[in-house]
Enzyme design. Structure first.
Site, PDB file in Angstrom:
ATOM      1  N   PHE A 212       0.829  -1.214   0.000  1.00  0.00           N
ATOM      2  CA  PHE A 212       0.000   0.000   0.000  1.00  0.00           C
ATOM      3  C   PHE A 212       0.862   1.261   0.000  1.00  0.00           C
ATOM      4  O   PHE A 212       0.430   2.309  -0.512  1.00  0.00           O
ATOM      5  CB  PHE A 212      -0.919  -0.021   1.231  1.00  0.00           C
TER       6      PHE A 212
ATOM      7  N   CYS B 167       4.152  -7.997  -2.889  1.00  0.00           N
ATOM      8  CA  CYS B 167       3.443  -9.275  -3.014  1.00  0.00           C
ATOM      9  C   CYS B 167       2.227  -9.234  -2.091  1.00  0.00           C
ATOM     10  O   CYS B 167       2.377  -9.145  -0.868  1.00  0.00           O
ATOM     11  CB  CYS B 167       4.361 -10.431  -2.625  1.00  0.00           C
ATOM     12  N   VAL B 168       1.057  -9.259  -2.691  1.00  0.00           N
ATOM     13  CA  VAL B 168      -0.178  -9.268  -1.911  1.00  0.00           C
ATOM     14  C   VAL B 168      -0.802 -10.657  -2.057  1.00  0.00           C
ATOM     15  O   VAL B 168      -1.074 -11.105  -3.175  1.00  0.00           O
ATOM     16  CB  VAL B 168      -1.163  -8.183  -2.388  1.00  0.00           C
TER      17      VAL B 168
ATOM     18  N   THR C 252     -10.198 -11.789   4.400  1.00  0.00           N
ATOM     19  CA  THR C 252     -11.027 -10.578   4.399  1.00  0.00           C
ATOM     20  C   THR C 252     -10.870  -9.854   3.060  1.00  0.00           C
ATOM     21  O   THR C 252      -9.953 -10.164   2.289  1.00  0.00           O
ATOM     22  CB  THR C 252     -10.591  -9.630   5.536  1.00  0.00           C
TER      23      THR C 252
ATOM     24  N   HIS D 276      -9.538  -7.215   2.378  1.00  0.00           N
ATOM     25  CA  HIS D 276      -8.368  -6.342   2.307  1.00  0.00           C
ATOM     26  C   HIS D 276      -7.606  -6.484   0.993  1.00  0.00           C
ATOM     27  O   HIS D 276      -7.110  -5.518   0.427  1.00  0.00           O
ATOM     28  CB  HIS D 276      -7.404  -6.670   3.460  1.00  0.00           C
TER      29      HIS D 276
HETATM   30  N1  RBF Z   1       0.893  -5.712   2.372  1.00  0.00           N
HETATM   31  C1  RBF Z   1       1.439  -6.447   1.378  1.00  0.00           C
HETATM   32  O1  RBF Z   1       2.364  -5.986   0.714  1.00  0.00           O
HETATM   33  N2  RBF Z   1       0.966  -7.723   1.107  1.00  0.00           N
HETATM   34  C2  RBF Z   1      -0.070  -8.271   1.786  1.00  0.00           C
HETATM   35  O2  RBF Z   1      -0.432  -9.418   1.504  1.00  0.00           O
HETATM   36  C3  RBF Z   1      -0.690  -7.498   2.798  1.00  0.00           C
HETATM   37  N3  RBF Z   1      -1.745  -7.989   3.471  1.00  0.00           N
HETATM   38  C4  RBF Z   1      -2.363  -7.208   4.418  1.00  0.00           C
HETATM   39  C5  RBF Z   1      -3.506  -7.682   5.077  1.00  0.00           C
HETATM   40  C6  RBF Z   1      -4.127  -6.899   6.031  1.00  0.00           C
HETATM   41  C7  RBF Z   1      -5.339  -7.434   6.722  1.00  0.00           C
HETATM   42  C8  RBF Z   1      -3.596  -5.618   6.337  1.00  0.00           C
HETATM   43  C9  RBF Z   1      -4.255  -4.729   7.391  1.00  0.00           C
HETATM   44  C10 RBF Z   1      -2.487  -5.156   5.705  1.00  0.00           C
HETATM   45  C11 RBF Z   1      -1.844  -5.931   4.736  1.00  0.00           C
HETATM   46  N4  RBF Z   1      -0.702  -5.451   4.063  1.00  0.00           N
HETATM   47  C12 RBF Z   1      -0.149  -6.203   3.082  1.00  0.00           C
HETATM   48  C13 RBF Z   1      -0.059  -4.190   4.469  1.00  0.00           C
HETATM   49  C14 RBF Z   1      -0.496  -2.975   3.640  1.00  0.00           C
HETATM   50  O3  RBF Z   1       0.133  -2.996   2.366  1.00  0.00           O
HETATM   51  C15 RBF Z   1      -0.062  -1.681   4.376  1.00  0.00           C
HETATM   52  O4  RBF Z   1       1.317  -1.724   4.664  1.00  0.00           O
HETATM   53  C16 RBF Z   1      -0.837  -1.468   5.668  1.00  0.00           C
HETATM   54  O5  RBF Z   1      -2.221  -1.539   5.432  1.00  0.00           O
HETATM   55  C17 RBF Z   1      -0.506  -0.081   6.298  1.00  0.00           C
HETATM   56  O6  RBF Z   1      -0.812   0.974   5.389  1.00  0.00           O
END
Ligand code: RBF
Length: 157
Positions: A63, A86-87, A92, A94
């Site tokens: 993010f 990598c997401v 959920t 998200h």
């Molecule tokens: N960031 C990633 O780069 N990959 C993920 O798979 C990922 N999964 C997340 C799941 C949840 C429930 C939350 C709250 C955040 C996740 N994030 C992930 C972090 C996101 O990119 C970011 O750093 C945070 O939401 C803070 O702005």
């Protein structure tokens, strides 16, 4: 490596020795993003970029990639940016919010800066899918992101 970019010598068609690149790496799923970073870095070097001209910045999660990409693209001496993340889908919604925001955010930086900003972000359902794309049987999408930004610099007016 994907893309028909290289000349027969294996180097880019343009002189990359004075071009500067920023690679931004999300720390979430760092086993994957580390491998994607290696692919991106080695891809740039094999195309003719000097190691000293590659800057690495870490961000907490995917993010945060668009803002860091904007900061890097706003620097006069940076020619192109590669975003690595990598997401992985959880239980959920998200996943959908993050993927949508990151893709749109990175596209916005492309258009507002006029510099190539690659979307080297895996959006996958499982860790297995991520590993396959981070140096596994489906290649390394970080390396492909490196090829992409160089290809864009080659056609930049
Ligand atoms: N960031 C990633 O780069 N990959 C993920 O798979 C990922 N999964 C997340 C799941 C949840 C429930 C939350 C709250 C955040 C996740 N994030 C992930 C972090 C996101 O990119 C970011 O750093 C945070 O939401 C803070 O702005």
């Amino acid at each position: 490596m994907a893309g028909v970019l290289k000349s027969s010598t294996g180097k880019s068609k343009i002189n990359l020795s004075n071009k500067k690149f920023a690679i931004i790496v999300a720390e979430w799923n760092e086993e994957i993003t580390g491998a994607l970073y290696e692919g991106a870095f080695n891809g740039l070097i094999s195309l003719g970029v000097k190691k000293i001209n590659v800057i690495k910045k870490n961000v907490p999660g995917s993010f945060e990639l668009p803002l860091a990409a904007k900061w890097m693209a706003d620097k006069k001496d940076i020619d192109a940016v590669i975003c690595i993340g990598c997401v992985i889908q959880g239980d959920t919604p998200h996943f959908d919010y993050i993927c949508q925001a990151v893709a749109q955010g990175i596209m916005d930086v492309n258009l507002s800066s006029g510099k190539p900003v690659a979307f080297g972000v895996l959006t996958v359902l499982t860790k297995k899918q991520a590993l396959e794309r981070a140096g596994g049987k489906l290649g390394n999408k970080g390396e492909e992101a490196a090829v992409t930004v160089v290809k864009m610099l080659e056609i930049k007016p």
